[in-house]
Motif scaffolding. Structure first.
Motif, mmCIF file in Angstrom:
data_model
loop_
_atom_site.group_PDB
_atom_site.id
_atom_site.type_symbol
_atom_site.label_atom_id
_atom_site.label_comp_id
_atom_site.label_asym_id
_atom_site.label_seq_id
_atom_site.Cartn_x
_atom_site.Cartn_y
_atom_site.Cartn_z
ATOM 1 N N GLU A 321 59.535 80.430 36.844
ATOM 2 C CA GLU A 321 59.718 78.989 36.684
ATOM 3 C C GLU A 321 59.873 78.236 37.999
ATOM 4 O OE1 GLU A 321 61.176 81.303 34.948
ATOM 5 O OE2 GLU A 321 60.821 80.886 32.822
ATOM 6 N N ASP A 322 60.688 78.787 38.931
ATOM 7 C CA ASP A 322 60.929 78.077 40.185
ATOM 8 C C ASP A 322 59.651 77.889 40.985
ATOM 9 O OD1 ASP A 322 63.553 77.843 39.580
ATOM 10 O OD2 ASP A 322 64.255 79.423 40.929
ATOM 11 N N SER A 323 58.864 78.957 41.112
ATOM 12 C CA SER A 323 57.640 78.865 41.910
ATOM 13 C C SER A 323 56.582 78.020 41.206
ATOM 14 C CB SER A 323 57.093 80.266 42.216
ATOM 15 O OG SER A 323 57.022 81.048 41.046
ATOM 16 N N SER A 325 57.226 75.517 39.172
ATOM 17 C CA SER A 325 57.680 74.133 39.333
ATOM 18 C C SER A 325 57.310 73.604 40.717
ATOM 19 C CB SER A 325 59.191 74.064 39.138
ATOM 20 O OG SER A 325 59.672 72.777 39.419
ATOM 21 N N GLU A 326 57.466 74.439 41.736
ATOM 22 C CA GLU A 326 57.108 74.038 43.101
ATOM 23 C C GLU A 326 55.611 73.768 43.219
ATOM 24 O OE1 GLU A 326 57.474 75.693 47.711
ATOM 25 O OE2 GLU A 326 58.191 76.916 46.030
ATOM 26 N N LYS A 329 54.744 70.405 41.742
ATOM 27 C CA LYS A 329 55.169 69.324 42.642
ATOM 28 C C LYS A 329 54.122 69.100 43.727
ATOM 29 C CE LYS A 329 60.192 69.720 42.053
ATOM 30 N NZ LYS A 329 61.468 70.129 42.683
#
Length: 415
Positions: A321-323, A325-326, A329
């Motif tokens: 999820e974090d990567s 989401s990045e 962006k």
């Protein structure tokens, strides 16, 4: 109140403009608002002027003259009187273009784009309004920028619905009105645009605010087809489509309907008709409340000049999820439109549209964190309601780079 939208192909020359008159005489024009695009390929000509402004200013006079000559050629056929007031009206608009190119100090390409490209619609509607009066069709010419208000995200603005609604209610619905598609204005009254092919969206915005009975988009095809005849040999007319199905087709890139057009119409259940300006009395296609699609046949959609990227983690760690989401962006930051995604534990594939030219800078940032492989100039094919025959027709003769399949839809990225 009805809203009619005429695109560039329907007003590309003098004969086409005369045909619009025939269409209106055949189907009526009482309590009607016309939304009209730039004539023919004028938007491309305006883009040439903009590119000359940024790349080689010596080319500007010839590019402007070429665009003006095209419109004067149409005018000379429509208005035999060489002293007609239309010539002065066109000169005023051309002087505004040249004036902006002289006094503008902004280096922002998107801002300059919106201030110049919209003159295509202003020119076309000025000419058409004058011609209608010439042949006895009384009408009001409206500057749509006084009605559709937006933010300042040039080239892809968001509508301020509250202010737009307030403005549009002032339109006199008892007469024939002619206005521009594609355009709006921001708080500083600078011109904004609603995205390429945004004239359909303009018609939907105005229809929503006017509580129109219907919207009709007049095209050079008999209605909504199950495939674009420019790319597919065998096509079939779709008689009826539900809002939901039409939104699905638009989302995947069906070019006959702008992706944003259907949402405001659906909210008020305003039917959308897609008809032929060559055969105005033809049945065409109706998009409205209902179930599915009739007839239910495979629908083919293609997006050309796409970019397929495959990202892998440098250290074999999971892409979670974090990567992800990045990544999104970054796509937003570089104005990259994502058309398809597919991911596994350590890789992420994405098919994107690089229409704003942000790919190179995006790749530089991505390569600092991921292993990146990419293919440019690929095609993304989507088949709604696919069957074996439809699938085989696309797989033959193409190098398949990625496939994604659901119960109703399959997407193929091919070289």
């Amino acid at each position: 109140m009805r809203v009619f939208k005429f695109g560039g192909a329907s007003v590309k020359n003098a004969d086409a403009v005369k045909n619009v008159v025939k269409v209106l005489q055949e189907v009526g024009y009482e309590n009607t608002l016309l939304v009209v695009s730039a004539m023919g390929k004028t938007t491309n000509a305006m883009e040439d002027i903009i590119n000359a402004y940024f790349e080689d200013k010596k080319e500007i006079p010839s590019k402007v003259a070429e665009m003006v000559d095209y419109h004067l050629g149409i005018i000379s056929e429509l208005f035999p009187n060489a002293q007609h007031a239309i010539y002065k009206e066109i000169k005023v608009l051309v002087d505004e273009i040249n004036g902006f190119l002289v006094w503008n100090k902004s280096p922002n390409y998107n801002f300059v784009y919106d201030q110049i490209v919209g003159y295509g619609e202003l020119l076309s509607t000025t000419i058409i309004s004058a011609y209608f009066k010439e042949v006895g069709i009384t009408n009001n010419w409206l500057d749509v920028r006084n009605f559709i208000k937006t933010d300042s995200n040039y080239r892809d603005t968001t509508v301020d619905w509250e202010r737009t609604q307030e403005n549009v209610t002032k339109i006199d619905q008892k007469v024939l009105n002619i206005t521009q598609g594609f355009l709006g204005s921001d708080d500083n009254n600078f011109t904004t645009t609603l995205g390429r092919e945004g004239s359909d969206y303009s018609a939907a915005i105005l229809a929503y605010c006017l509580n129109a009975d219907s919207v009709t988009i007049w095209k050079d095809v008999p209605g909504v087809l199950n495939a674009d005849p420019r790319y597919f040999e065998e096509t079939q007319l779709l008689n009826n489509i539900s809002y939901r199905e039409a939104i699905e087709l638009a989302f995947y890139g069906a070019s006959v309907i702008h992706p944003k057009t259907l949402q405001p119409l659906q909210r008020k259940e305003i039917p959308l008709h897609v008809k032929s300006f060559v055969n105005p009395k033809g049945k065409g296609t109706t998009v409205g409340k209902g179930v599915g699609i009739e007839p239910k046949v495979p629908c083919f959609i293609v997006k050309k000049n796409q970019v397929l990227m495959k990202l892998s983690s440098l250290d074999f760690s999971f892409i979670v999820e974090d990567s992800i989401s990045e990544l999104f962006k970054l796509f937003h930051q570089h104005k990259i439109k994502v058309d398809l995604i597919q991911n596994s534990a350590i890789s992420f594939s994405v098919c994107i549209d690089n229409k704003f030219g942000g790919l190179e800078k995006l790749l530089q940032q991505l390569k600092s964190k991921f292993k990146v492989a990419h293919h440019e100039n690929v095609s993304l094919y989507t088949i709604r309601h696919f069957n074996t025959k439809a699938l085989e027709s696309l797989q033959n003769g193409h190098e398949l780079l990625l496939e994604q399949r659901g119960t109703e839809t399959v997407q193929l990225v091919v070289k």
